[in-house]
Design a protein around this motif. Structure first.
Motif, short mmCIF file in Angstrom:
data_model
loop_
_atom_site.label_atom_id
_atom_site.label_comp_id
_atom_site.label_asym_id
_atom_site.label_seq_id
_atom_site.Cartn_x
_atom_site.Cartn_y
_atom_site.Cartn_z
N UNK A 120 22.56 69.34 104.08
CA UNK A 120 21.56 68.62 103.29
C UNK A 120 20.20 68.55 103.98
N UNK A 121 20.19 68.36 105.28
CA UNK A 121 18.99 68.39 106.14
C UNK A 121 18.12 67.14 106.00
N UNK A 122 17.83 66.73 104.78
CA UNK A 122 16.94 65.58 104.59
C UNK A 122 17.27 64.86 103.30
N UNK A 123 16.95 63.60 103.23
CA UNK A 123 17.10 62.85 101.98
C UNK A 123 16.05 63.34 101.00
N UNK A 124 16.46 63.55 99.76
CA UNK A 124 15.55 64.02 98.71
C UNK A 124 15.33 62.90 97.70
N UNK A 125 14.11 62.81 97.20
CA UNK A 125 13.74 61.73 96.29
C UNK A 125 13.30 62.29 94.94
N UNK A 126 13.80 61.67 93.89
CA UNK A 126 13.42 62.05 92.52
C UNK A 126 13.24 60.77 91.71
N UNK A 127 12.57 60.86 90.56
CA UNK A 127 12.35 59.66 89.75
C UNK A 127 13.64 58.99 89.29
N UNK A 128 14.72 59.77 89.17
CA UNK A 128 15.97 59.19 88.67
C UNK A 128 16.98 58.91 89.78
N UNK A 129 16.54 58.94 91.04
CA UNK A 129 17.44 58.58 92.12
C UNK A 129 17.25 59.43 93.36
N UNK A 130 18.00 59.08 94.42
CA UNK A 130 17.90 59.78 95.70
C UNK A 130 19.11 60.66 95.90
N UNK A 131 18.92 61.70 96.69
CA UNK A 131 20.03 62.52 97.18
C UNK A 131 20.07 62.29 98.68
N UNK A 132 20.90 61.36 99.17
CA UNK A 132 20.83 60.95 100.58
C UNK A 132 21.38 61.98 101.55
N UNK A 133 20.89 61.92 102.76
CA UNK A 133 21.37 62.79 103.83
C UNK A 133 22.78 62.41 104.25
N UNK A 134 23.03 61.10 104.33
CA UNK A 134 24.33 60.60 104.76
C UNK A 134 24.95 59.73 103.66
N UNK A 135 26.27 59.60 103.65
CA UNK A 135 26.93 58.78 102.63
C UNK A 135 26.40 57.34 102.66
N UNK A 403 13.10 73.79 108.65
CA UNK A 403 12.09 74.50 107.86
C UNK A 403 12.58 74.71 106.43
N UNK A 404 13.83 75.15 106.30
CA UNK A 404 14.39 75.35 104.96
C UNK A 404 14.52 74.03 104.20
N UNK A 405 14.95 72.98 104.91
CA UNK A 405 15.09 71.68 104.27
C UNK A 405 13.75 71.10 103.83
N UNK A 406 12.73 71.22 104.66
CA UNK A 406 11.40 70.73 104.30
C UNK A 406 10.83 71.51 103.12
N UNK A 407 11.09 72.81 103.11
CA UNK A 407 10.58 73.63 102.00
C UNK A 407 11.22 73.18 100.68
N UNK A 408 12.53 72.92 100.71
CA UNK A 408 13.19 72.47 99.50
C UNK A 408 12.69 71.08 99.08
N UNK A 409 12.50 70.18 100.05
CA UNK A 409 12.02 68.84 99.73
C UNK A 409 10.63 68.88 99.10
N UNK A 410 9.77 69.74 99.63
CA UNK A 410 8.42 69.86 99.08
C UNK A 410 8.45 70.41 97.66
N UNK A 411 9.27 71.44 97.44
CA UNK A 411 9.37 72.03 96.11
C UNK A 411 9.97 71.02 95.12
N UNK A 412 10.90 70.21 95.59
CA UNK A 412 11.54 69.21 94.73
C UNK A 412 10.54 68.13 94.33
#
Length: 490
Positions: A120-135, A403-412
């Motif tokens: 997962x690399x990093x927690x991701x944030x969206x308007x409808x909720x988070x995708x956390x790094x850890x449970x 780097x891959x995780x940050x790229x995905x987070x930025x695109x998200x």
């Protein structure tokens, strides 16, 4: 400052609001599929988290620091609390105690939670909720620095002189207990009123003092902070989607300076020991700074001869069209960020151009993978020990993972904003809006527009577009599926 909410649907029929909601939610699901955003945690991960939360942290020798009245400052509703702080006078200087959630106390290398975090690399944030790094059992429960909860932490102690410069640094495994959880608004109100924890030499009053000293030190070093307002997407209490533009509060900058201070100290520890992982950014090239200065002067924005770029851009106001254009152009100075791992030899280019110092991520381990490993390296160095084999083995893999995780987070993040903008503007084709051109091509045929109402950033086509000017534009088209909107000069 209060948030400015932009509501585009309350005056529209209820069916239209439902249509927008359906479009946004289905679009977000499609975006997650497109970017490979993880869904629910695997059963093995949840089972391990549940068992670990029940059993408690892994055994280790820890300093009992439960008597330190730490406090947390976070956005409203936050449960994954990485950081708790306390600031007090120490002679003519200050003592900053900064407790960082010790995620390493809850994870065993090579087990399901560890493996999933590396995916997962990093927690991701969206308007409808988070995708956390850890449970959540850990990140929002046992491992979080929630008020009143005893939790393992990496406790940083940083003594500062009266100018805010570090003169002694230590970090140790500790058991801590936060005593107060504040939102940024609550902390700012207390500081403004000089009441409660901000009275006299209270920790919030000293946070302001140390924060101001560190801001001054950053300027002196040649650091760059861009005062850009935040563009946010929210689901309103009436069930409608909103776009909001939010200017950060002063306390957020002071709080961030404590995190930056800790990251700078961590980088120095690792560089001295010749092992670790840094966050790097090339220094701004003089010709790029010169170009930015020419742009500012051409727009009528003052830039005294010899003034540092950080001194100029740090005082700009994004509400002013000309200054907003300079801020947008200034982002070109902050490109090329990377992660550098090293073991035995110091990296050739260890600096971070925006911070104007070597820097390491160590203060957000609940939400960012690299912080756990960098923290474990610092704990070992401070204890005059060798880092654990599992930490050392992971170091070479971290730059590519991050780097891959940050790229995905930025695109998200960008995809979420683009989606909501397209969904909310759909059906308004042909309408005319007022905006500010914050960037324009040399021939003036294309640019980037910042609308005043609604809060939208979008591409615009024209014939004589000029950065830093106000512009009337017409909405030409929207496409929710491709998350795009198109404007042209009216």
């Amino acid at each position: 400052m209060p948030r400015r909410h932009v509501r585009l649907v309350p005056a529209v029929a209820v069916d239209r609001a439902r249509e927008v909601d359906t479009a946004v939610r289905s679009g977000l699901a499609a975006l997650r599929d497109e970017l490979g955003v993880p869904a629910a945690f695997p059963a093995a991960v949840l089972a391990e988290a549940q068992a670990r939360a029940a059993a408690g942290p892994l055994p280790a020798e820890r300093l009992d620091a439960r008597d330190i009245p730490l406090l947390t400052i976070d956005p409203p509703g936050s449960m994954d609390l990485d950081q708790a702080l306390h600031v007090e006078r120490r002679g003519k200087g200050y003592l900053v105690r900064y407790a960082i959630a010790d995620v390493g106390a809850w994870l065993e290398p090579g087990h399901p939670i560890d493996d999933e975090a590396r995916r997962r690399v990093t927690t991701l944030y969206a308007p409808d909720g988070r995708t956390p790094l850890h449970p959540p059992q850990l990140s929002e429960g046992a491992a979080s620095l929630l008020p009143g909860q005893e939790a393992p932490a990496a406790l940083w102690e940083i003594e500062l002189d009266d100018d805010g410069a570090p003169r002694r640094v230590d970090v140790r495994r500790a058991l801590v207990r936060s005593t107060a959880r504040l939102t940024y608004d609550e902390a700012q109100r207390a500081i403004d009123a000089r009441s409660g924890l901000a009275a006299g030499d209270g920790p919030l009053a000293l946070l302001r003092r140390v924060g101001e000293l560190r801001v001054a030190a950053e300027r002196e070093r040649g650091g760059i902070t861009l005062p850009m307002p935040e563009q946010e997407v929210e689901l309103g209490p009436d069930g409608t989607w909103q776009l909001a533009s939010r200017t950060t509060l002063p306390v957020e900058e002071w709080n961030a300076q404590i995190s930056l201070l800790t990251g700078i100290c961590a980088a120095r520890l690792m560089l001295d020991a010749r092992i670790g992982v840094l966050r790097t950014l090339p220094a701004s090239h003089p010709k790029d700074v010169a170009r930015l200065r020419r742009t500012a002067l051409a727009l009528g924005v003052a830039w005294p001869q010899g003034a540092q770029v950080g001194d100029v851009v740090g005082e700009l106001d994004a509400a002013d069209p000309r200054q907003a254009a300079v801020l947008t152009e200034a982002t070109t100075l902050l490109r090329g960020a990377a992660y550098v791992a090293f073991d035995g030899e110091r990296p050739e280019h260890p600096g971070h151009g925006a911070i104007a110092s070597p820097y390491a991520h160590v203060t957000a381990p609940l939400r960012r993978l690299v912080d756990r490993f960098a923290t474990q390296v610092c704990l070992a160095i401070a204890a005059d020990e060798e880092p654990a084999d599992w930490v050392r083995a992971a170091l070479p893999t971290l730059p590519d993972l991050m780097t891959a995780g940050d790229r995905r987070a930025s695109a998200y993040e960008r995809g979420c904003l683009d989606l909501v903008e397209a969904a909310l503007l759909a059906g308004r084709e042909g309408e005319v809006f007022d905006g500010i051109v914050v960037d324009a091509s040399d021939d003036g045929t294309s640019g980037v527009l910042q609308l005043a109402d609604p809060v939208v950033h979008a591409k615009v086509a024209g014939t004589g577009l000029e950065a830093g000017t106000r512009q009337r534009v017409r909405l030409v088209s929207t496409d929710v599926a491709t998350r795009s909107v198109r404007f042209e000069e009216a």
